[in-house]
Design an enzyme around this catalytic site. Structure first.
Site, mmCIF file in Angstrom:
data_model
loop_
_atom_site.group_PDB
_atom_site.id
_atom_site.type_symbol
_atom_site.label_atom_id
_atom_site.label_comp_id
_atom_site.label_asym_id
_atom_site.label_seq_id
_atom_site.Cartn_x
_atom_site.Cartn_y
_atom_site.Cartn_z
ATOM 1 N N CYS A 257 0.804 -1.230 0.000
ATOM 2 C CA CYS A 257 0.000 0.000 0.000
ATOM 3 C C CYS A 257 0.836 1.279 0.000
ATOM 4 O O CYS A 257 0.747 2.067 -0.937
ATOM 5 C CB CYS A 257 -0.925 -0.010 1.206
HETATM 6 C C1 UGA Z 1 -1.226 0.766 5.303
HETATM 7 C C2 UGA Z 1 -1.924 1.820 6.178
HETATM 8 O O1 UGA Z 1 -1.316 1.857 7.478
HETATM 9 C C3 UGA Z 1 -3.420 1.525 6.307
HETATM 10 O O2 UGA Z 1 -4.057 2.569 7.032
HETATM 11 C C4 UGA Z 1 -4.028 1.437 4.902
HETATM 12 O O3 UGA Z 1 -5.408 1.185 4.937
HETATM 13 C C5 UGA Z 1 -3.332 0.324 4.136
HETATM 14 O O4 UGA Z 1 -1.919 0.648 4.047
HETATM 15 C C6 UGA Z 1 -3.963 0.238 2.767
HETATM 16 O O5 UGA Z 1 -3.802 1.174 1.990
HETATM 17 O O6 UGA Z 1 -4.721 -0.697 2.497
HETATM 18 P P1 UGA Z 1 -0.185 -1.648 5.769
HETATM 19 O O7 UGA Z 1 0.389 -1.565 4.396
HETATM 20 O O8 UGA Z 1 -0.886 -2.889 6.180
HETATM 21 O O9 UGA Z 1 -1.259 -0.465 5.998
HETATM 22 O O10 UGA Z 1 1.010 -1.453 6.796
HETATM 23 P P2 UGA Z 1 1.532 -0.357 7.819
HETATM 24 O O11 UGA Z 1 1.273 -0.802 9.185
HETATM 25 O O12 UGA Z 1 1.086 0.994 7.429
HETATM 26 O O13 UGA Z 1 3.121 -0.456 7.553
HETATM 27 C C7 UGA Z 1 3.673 -0.128 6.290
HETATM 28 C C8 UGA Z 1 5.173 -0.143 6.360
HETATM 29 O O14 UGA Z 1 5.659 0.936 7.154
HETATM 30 C C9 UGA Z 1 5.781 -1.410 6.974
HETATM 31 O O15 UGA Z 1 6.860 -1.823 6.181
HETATM 32 C C10 UGA Z 1 6.255 -0.972 8.352
HETATM 33 O O16 UGA Z 1 7.358 -1.711 8.808
HETATM 34 C C11 UGA Z 1 6.652 0.473 8.071
HETATM 35 N N1 UGA Z 1 6.640 1.334 9.276
HETATM 36 C C12 UGA Z 1 5.465 1.569 9.918
HETATM 37 C C13 UGA Z 1 7.812 1.932 9.709
HETATM 38 O O17 UGA Z 1 8.889 1.740 9.110
HETATM 39 N N2 UGA Z 1 7.784 2.748 10.809
HETATM 40 C C14 UGA Z 1 6.637 2.991 11.486
HETATM 41 O O18 UGA Z 1 6.679 3.760 12.469
HETATM 42 C C15 UGA Z 1 5.458 2.391 11.032
#
Ligand code: UGA
Length: 413
Positions: A257
């Site tokens: 995403c």
């Molecule tokens: C993301 C959004 O958080 C959701 O709100 C959205 O609905 C979804 O995409 C979508 O478009 O369907 P997701 O891809 O499941 O959700 O994962 P996240 O929890 O957002 O993490 C994304 C990436 O960011 C991961 O690789 C995670 O490790 C990284 N991340 C997250 C960081 O490096 N630091 C952080 O503080 C948080």
């Protein structure tokens, strides 16, 4: 109300079960019969926490026949995937569904676009296809855009307890009908026009990506000063305007995403004549973080050729088997390019990663740790239980236990 949900991916499944849990009669459509037969048996083909239990408690009907799904339903959620080529959404499935759905719509029904698309797509691409049959939006049927904010691994929880419901409406009657459907969800319902609703989704994910790249940049600066960015971020987060979430610095964001939505917004912004410089830098910095990790490794082992390097964590985030655009992909590719031998371990994602990299070693965490150096790429809880004594560890995700290593380097701390 009778509802059809088209597409049984994690968005469709979460939408279907959350609506069923509110007492609506739901029929779920997909072309994948294997997936449907699992769902029919109350199994969750995607391993989303709580989903199998929800399917057992609130069963949904399934079909691979679009006419059957559309017949008699009043509201139709389009939840098919749009992930595709890297700089734009792949609209093939949405287009196929819209073109086929138009002629099946009964008078007064409403089509709701949940699939993520860039601003303007519903009006310029999807609505003309829905109207191919001669039926008119606003007269014969209604159209809404209702973006989803579901995380992988938290899809059901996010669907049952949303922070906000966004309703982009073409016609007021459809917007009101959708708002009535969401009345039981106890959160603000915000109405707007179609392209604003599409933009809320793209902008929200781009903001989250920007927040991560921002803290990664601060982390890179902190590292140079000898400051712990996590201490800084935690103190910053007490300001409610900043908040604590999404300030975990490290190897950067992956998944199906954030990177895709960011690139799609950059590309569509350029199409309307605006160069989105902040968004471009968010992406560039994210691509740089894995390279920084390799550089840090090479500051301890200058020549990686023939060296055995352990990689802990392959999934794009913990608690998922999903490796799409995982940072581990760039890390492993870079290690192989340097001539290193890779020993990888992940508690859940080894089978999916093996489809991308068949020729690296996969095994237990202990096997990955039995290497010349170890890189921590995903923060699974299990990694807090490992024995790092005597190892060289480059930590991209701040696993506290890894500090006991002989040589410990945090990427941004
Ligand atoms: C993301 C959004 O958080 C959701 O709100 C959205 O609905 C979804 O995409 C979508 O478009 O369907 P997701 O891809 O499941 O959700 O994962 P996240 O929890 O957002 O993490 C994304 C990436 O960011 C991961 O690789 C995670 O490790 C990284 N991340 C997250 C960081 O490096 N630091 C952080 O503080 C948080």
């Amino acid at each position: 109300m009778r509802i059809s949900v088209i597409g049984a991916g994690y968005v469709g499944l979460a939408t279907a079960t959350s609506m069923a849990s509110k007492g609506h009669e739901v029929i779920l459509h997909d072309v994948d019969e294997q997936r449907l037969s699992a769902i029919e048996k109350g199994q969750d083909p995607l391993d989303e926490p709580g989903m199998a239990e929800a399917l057992a408690a609130y069963p949904v009907a399934v079909t691979n026949n679009l006419s059957e799904a559309i017949a008699n339903a009043e509201v139709h959620f389009i939840c098919v995937g749009t992930a595709g080529a890297s700089w734009h959404y792949d609209l093939k499935s949405v287009e196929l569904v819209a073109a086929a759905m138009g002629r099946l719509l009964s008078p007064g029904s409403t089509v709701v676009i949940k699939s993520t698309v860039v601003p303007g797509t519903t009006e310029t691409v999807i609505m003309p296809l829905l109207q191919l049959s001669g039926k008119k939006v606003g007269t014969d049927f209604g159209v809404c855009v209702n973006p989803e904010f579901l995380g992988v691994g938290t899809a059901l929880r996010n669907a049952l307890h949303p922070d906000r419901i966004i309703i982009g409406q073409w016609d007021e009657r459809s917007g009101d009908k959708l708002a009535a459907l969401y009345r039981g969800f106890n959160c603000p319902i915000l109405k707007m026009d179609l392209k604003s609703a599409e933009m809320v989704k793209c902008a929200s994910n781009s903001f989250l990506a920007a927040k991560i790249s921002f803290i990664n940049e601060i982390g890179n600066i902190c590292k140079a000063f000898g400051i712990d960015v996590y201490e800084v971020a935690s103190a910053m987060g007490h300001d409610p305007r900043i908040g604590h979430k999404f300030l975990n610095a490290g190897t950067g964001f992956g998944g199906s995403c954030l990177p895709k939505d960011l690139r799609a917004l950059i590309a569509s912004s350029r199409r309307v004549g605006y160069e989105p410089e902040i968004l471009e830098h968010v992406l560039t910095l994210n691509e740089e973080q894995p390279r920084r990790m390799i550089k840090l490794l090479k500051s301890h082992i200058p020549d990686l050729n023939g060296k055995v390097i352990g990689v802990l964590g392959l999934a794009f985030k913990p608690n998922t088997t999903d490796v799409r655009e995982s940072v581990a992909v760039s890390i492993v590719a870079a290690l192989l390019k340097e001539g290193a031998r890779v020993r990888a371990h992940d508690p859940g994602a080894m089978a999916s990663f093996q489809k991308l990299f068949a020729d690296i070693e996969y095994g237990t965490a202990a096997h990955a740790l039995d290497s010349d150096a170890v890189l921590i790429v995903t923060e699974w809880d299990e990694f807090e239980q490992l024995d790092y004594c005597g190892k060289i560890v480059i930590d991209g995700r701040r696993v506290m236990k890894a500090r006991e290593a002989l040589v410990y380097e945090g990427l941004c701390w």
